[in-house]
Motif scaffolding. Structure first.
Motif, PDB file in Angstrom:
ATOM      1  N   PHE A 112      15.901  -6.535 -22.092  1.00 16.23           N
ATOM      2  CA  PHE A 112      14.548  -5.991 -21.980  1.00 16.23           C
ATOM      3  C   PHE A 112      13.935  -6.328 -20.623  1.00 16.23           C
ATOM      4  O   PHE A 112      13.410  -5.453 -19.918  1.00 16.23           O
ATOM      5  N   LEU A 113      14.023  -7.590 -20.216  1.00 14.69           N
ATOM      6  CA  LEU A 113      13.442  -8.021 -18.947  1.00 14.69           C
ATOM      7  C   LEU A 113      14.215  -7.444 -17.759  1.00 14.69           C
ATOM      8  O   LEU A 113      13.622  -7.040 -16.753  1.00 14.69           O
ATOM      9  N   PHE A 114      15.534  -7.394 -17.889  1.00  9.97           N
ATOM     10  CA  PHE A 114      16.353  -6.882 -16.791  1.00  9.97           C
ATOM     11  C   PHE A 114      16.103  -5.390 -16.578  1.00  9.97           C
ATOM     12  O   PHE A 114      16.100  -4.912 -15.436  1.00  9.97           O
ATOM     13  N   PHE A 115      15.877  -4.657 -17.652  1.00  4.83           N
ATOM     14  CA  PHE A 115      15.546  -3.234 -17.515  1.00  4.83           C
ATOM     15  C   PHE A 115      14.273  -3.067 -16.689  1.00  4.83           C
ATOM     16  O   PHE A 115      14.196  -2.192 -15.815  1.00  4.83           O
ATOM     17  N   GLN A 116      13.262  -3.892 -16.952  1.00  4.98           N
ATOM     18  CA  GLN A 116      12.021  -3.810 -16.184  1.00  4.98           C
ATOM     19  C   GLN A 116      12.258  -4.152 -14.715  1.00  4.98           C
ATOM     20  O   GLN A 116      11.688  -3.508 -13.816  1.00  4.98           O
ATOM     21  N   LEU A 117      13.091  -5.153 -14.465  1.00  5.20           N
ATOM     22  CA  LEU A 117      13.400  -5.535 -13.088  1.00  5.20           C
ATOM     23  C   LEU A 117      14.124  -4.407 -12.361  1.00  5.20           C
ATOM     24  O   LEU A 117      13.825  -4.105 -11.198  1.00  5.20           O
ATOM     25  N   CYS A 118      15.055  -3.765 -13.051  1.00  3.17           N
ATOM     26  CA  CYS A 118      15.765  -2.625 -12.453  1.00  3.17           C
ATOM     27  C   CYS A 118      14.814  -1.463 -12.192  1.00  3.17           C
ATOM     28  O   CYS A 118      14.934  -0.761 -11.180  1.00  3.17           O
ATOM     29  N   SER A 119      13.856  -1.265 -13.096  1.00  6.07           N
ATOM     30  CA  SER A 119      12.881  -0.192 -12.926  1.00  6.07           C
ATOM     31  C   SER A 119      12.055  -0.407 -11.662  1.00  6.07           C
ATOM     32  O   SER A 119      11.829   0.532 -10.879  1.00  6.07           O
ATOM     33  N   ALA A 120      11.609  -1.639 -11.445  1.00  4.89           N
ATOM     34  CA  ALA A 120      10.833  -1.952 -10.242  1.00  4.89           C
ATOM     35  C   ALA A 120      11.672  -1.760  -8.986  1.00  4.89           C
ATOM     36  O   ALA A 120      11.200  -1.212  -7.978  1.00  4.89           O
ATOM     37  N   THR A 121      12.928  -2.191  -9.038  1.00  3.63           N
ATOM     38  CA  THR A 121      13.813  -2.070  -7.876  1.00  3.63           C
ATOM     39  C   THR A 121      14.104  -0.608  -7.558  1.00  3.63           C
ATOM     40  O   THR A 121      14.080  -0.194  -6.392  1.00  3.63           O
ATOM     41  N   GLN A 122      14.370   0.191  -8.593  1.00  3.22           N
ATOM     42  CA  GLN A 122      14.619   1.614  -8.379  1.00  3.22           C
ATOM     43  C   GLN A 122      13.399   2.301  -7.769  1.00  3.22           C
ATOM     44  O   GLN A 122      13.526   3.157  -6.884  1.00  3.22           O
ATOM     45  N   TYR A 123      12.221   1.911  -8.224  1.00  2.00           N
ATOM     46  CA  TYR A 123      10.977   2.470  -7.683  1.00  2.00           C
ATOM     47  C   TYR A 123      10.866   2.179  -6.184  1.00  2.00           C
ATOM     48  O   TYR A 123      10.501   3.057  -5.388  1.00  2.00           O
ATOM     49  N   ILE A 124      11.187   0.947  -5.791  1.00  2.00           N
ATOM     50  CA  ILE A 124      11.153   0.569  -4.373  1.00  2.00           C
ATOM     51  C   ILE A 124      12.164   1.391  -3.579  1.00  2.00           C
ATOM     52  O   ILE A 124      11.852   1.929  -2.508  1.00  2.00           O
ATOM     53  N   HIS A 125      13.384   1.521  -4.111  1.00  2.27           N
ATOM     54  CA  HIS A 125      14.431   2.274  -3.414  1.00  2.27           C
ATOM     55  C   HIS A 125      14.074   3.749  -3.287  1.00  2.27           C
ATOM     56  O   HIS A 125      14.352   4.376  -2.253  1.00  2.27           O
ATOM     57  N   GLU A 168       0.829  -1.208   0.000  1.00  4.09           N
ATOM     58  CA  GLU A 168       0.000   0.000   0.000  1.00  4.09           C
ATOM     59  C   GLU A 168       0.864   1.259   0.000  1.00  4.09           C
ATOM     60  O   GLU A 168       0.553   2.243  -0.682  1.00  4.09           O
ATOM     61  N   LYS A 169       1.950   1.238   0.769  1.00  4.87           N
ATOM     62  CA  LYS A 169       2.833   2.404   0.826  1.00  4.87           C
ATOM     63  C   LYS A 169       3.577   2.611  -0.488  1.00  4.87           C
ATOM     64  O   LYS A 169       3.826   3.747  -0.902  1.00  4.87           O
ATOM     65  N   LEU A 170       3.948   1.526  -1.141  1.00  2.19           N
ATOM     66  CA  LEU A 170       4.667   1.646  -2.408  1.00  2.19           C
ATOM     67  C   LEU A 170       3.751   2.107  -3.534  1.00  2.19           C
ATOM     68  O   LEU A 170       4.178   2.820  -4.446  1.00  2.19           O
ATOM     69  N   HIS A 203       3.037   0.202  -9.607  1.00  2.00           N
ATOM     70  CA  HIS A 203       4.113   0.304 -10.596  1.00  2.00           C
ATOM     71  C   HIS A 203       3.894  -0.825 -11.601  1.00  2.00           C
ATOM     72  O   HIS A 203       3.523  -1.935 -11.215  1.00  2.00           O
ATOM     73  N   PRO A 204       4.110  -0.567 -12.893  1.00  5.68           N
ATOM     74  CA  PRO A 204       3.812  -1.601 -13.901  1.00  5.68           C
ATOM     75  C   PRO A 204       4.617  -2.881 -13.753  1.00  5.68           C
ATOM     76  O   PRO A 204       4.228  -3.913 -14.317  1.00  5.68           O
ATOM     77  N   ASN A 205       5.708  -2.838 -12.993  1.00  6.51           N
ATOM     78  CA  ASN A 205       6.535  -4.035 -12.842  1.00  6.51           C
ATOM     79  C   ASN A 205       6.565  -4.561 -11.411  1.00  6.51           C
ATOM     80  O   ASN A 205       7.485  -5.286 -11.027  1.00  6.51           O
ATOM     81  N   LEU A 206       5.545  -4.202 -10.625  1.00  8.13           N
ATOM     82  CA  LEU A 206       5.357  -4.770  -9.291  1.00  8.13           C
ATOM     83  C   LEU A 206       4.018  -5.498  -9.245  1.00  8.13           C
ATOM     84  O   LEU A 206       3.024  -5.023  -9.806  1.00  8.13           O
ATOM     85  N   VAL A 207       3.989  -6.647  -8.583  1.00  5.68           N
ATOM     86  CA  VAL A 207       2.728  -7.361  -8.397  1.00  5.68           C
ATOM     87  C   VAL A 207       1.789  -6.517  -7.543  1.00  5.68           C
ATOM     88  O   VAL A 207       2.195  -5.953  -6.523  1.00  5.68           O
ATOM     89  N   ASN A 208       0.544  -6.420  -7.964  1.00  2.92           N
ATOM     90  CA  ASN A 208      -0.445  -5.642  -7.225  1.00  2.92           C
ATOM     91  C   ASN A 208      -1.020  -6.453  -6.068  1.00  2.92           C
ATOM     92  O   ASN A 208      -1.394  -7.620  -6.239  1.00  2.92           O
ATOM     93  N   PHE A 251       1.333 -10.434 -20.919  1.00  2.00           N
ATOM     94  CA  PHE A 251       2.092  -9.936 -22.066  1.00  2.00           C
ATOM     95  C   PHE A 251       3.593 -10.166 -21.901  1.00  2.00           C
ATOM     96  O   PHE A 251       4.403  -9.571 -22.600  1.00  2.00           O
ATOM     97  N   PHE A 252       3.957 -11.020 -20.939  1.00  2.00           N
ATOM     98  CA  PHE A 252       5.341 -11.383 -20.651  1.00  2.00           C
ATOM     99  C   PHE A 252       6.186 -10.187 -20.202  1.00  2.00           C
ATOM    100  O   PHE A 252       7.393 -10.153 -20.416  1.00  2.00           O
ATOM    101  N   ASN A 253       5.519  -9.207 -19.577  1.00  2.00           N
ATOM    102  CA  ASN A 253       6.241  -8.182 -18.836  1.00  2.00           C
ATOM    103  C   ASN A 253       6.480  -8.705 -17.429  1.00  2.00           C
ATOM    104  O   ASN A 253       5.690  -9.490 -16.902  1.00  2.00           O
ATOM    105  N   ILE A 254       7.572  -8.264 -16.806  1.00  2.00           N
ATOM    106  CA  ILE A 254       7.894  -8.811 -15.494  1.00  2.00           C
ATOM    107  C   ILE A 254       7.111  -8.096 -14.400  1.00  2.00           C
ATOM    108  O   ILE A 254       6.736  -6.927 -14.508  1.00  2.00           O
TER     109      ILE A 254
END
Length: 245
Positions: free
Chosen positions: A118-131, A59-61, A64-69, A150-153
């Protein structure tokens, strides 16, 4: 049947503290139910805290398109099984129908470089969002990197996440999975502090190595160094001490 609302379909995965099932709600929509494992010996208070804490982090986070809701949680749910009613604690999560990157790598081997990027960029995006929101995940691994329609992470499992705002990014909590864990975090003691966000970056590096090679970096050396240490800590773990991994 869970709370007269969810019908369990199949087991999707088993983690250190929970099992995740595919479930269909009364309205026909599919979800993932993360149910705290009773065989781990958690007290009722600890089991409740595990689901409520993870839901609070989600809820606090925010979205984000690359985080599980996270949809909801129930720290005092009821499951109707063949032998009667059982009290359970669970989270209702977005279901990612295409499994995990770990399964993909096991089935197909290493990925082509462009797909891995492509997949690693999405993973980094999610991690940066958390940080950026003053949290560290502390259990980034391919088993927690899911794939949507759609095979997005979608990075999952925020149960190990810690808020590091007051500690300037540092933590003294040893959490995660050893083969993905930064060495300084794996060997931490409670008198030490480790940069939790840097530990996440180390885990990202392990994920990238796996995507490109299908193997853990320096796995044999790591296992030799950590085997005695892992045995020691696994034999001295209080299931109700959620500060440990």
């Amino acid at each position: 049947m869970i709370d007269n609302t969810f019908m369990l379909k199949e087991l999707l995965g088993v983690g250190g503290s929970s099992k995740v099932y595919s479930a269909v709600a009364e309205d026909g929509n599919e979800y993932a139910l993360k149910i705290i494992r009773k065989d781990k010996g958690y007290s009722n208070e600890t089991a409740m805290r595990l689901v409520t804490n993870e839901m609070k982090v989600m809820e606090k986070l925010g979205s984000h398109p690359n985080l599980v809701n996270g949809i909801s949680c129930n720290p005092s749910g009821t499951a109707m099984l063949a032998d009667g009613f059982h009290e359970i604690r669970y989270l209702v999560l977005e279901k990612c129908k295409n499994g995990s990157l770990s399964t993909i790598i096991r089935q197909t081997g290493p990925l082509e470089e462009e797909l891995a990027k492509f997949l690693f960029f999405q993973l980094c995006s999610a991690t940066q969002y958390i940080h950026d929101r003053n949290y560290a995940h502390l259990d980034i691994k391919l088993e927690n990197v899911l794939l949507d329609d759609f095979f997005n992470i979608k990075l999952a499992d925020l149960g190990t996440a810690v808020n590091v705002e007051d500690s300037l990014g540092f933590t003294n909590k040893r959490r995660g999975t050893l083969l993905y864990m930064a060495p300084e975090l794996a060997k931490i003691n409670k008198k030490e502090m480790v940069d939790a966000t840097i530990a996440d970056v180390y885990s990202l590096g392990v994920c990238l190595h796996l995507l490109l090679t299908g193997e853990f970096p320096c796995e044999e050396t790591f296992n030799n160094e950590m085997s005695s240490f892992e045995t020691e800590i696994s034999g001295n773990t209080d299931p109700n001490d959620t500060s440990k991994c």
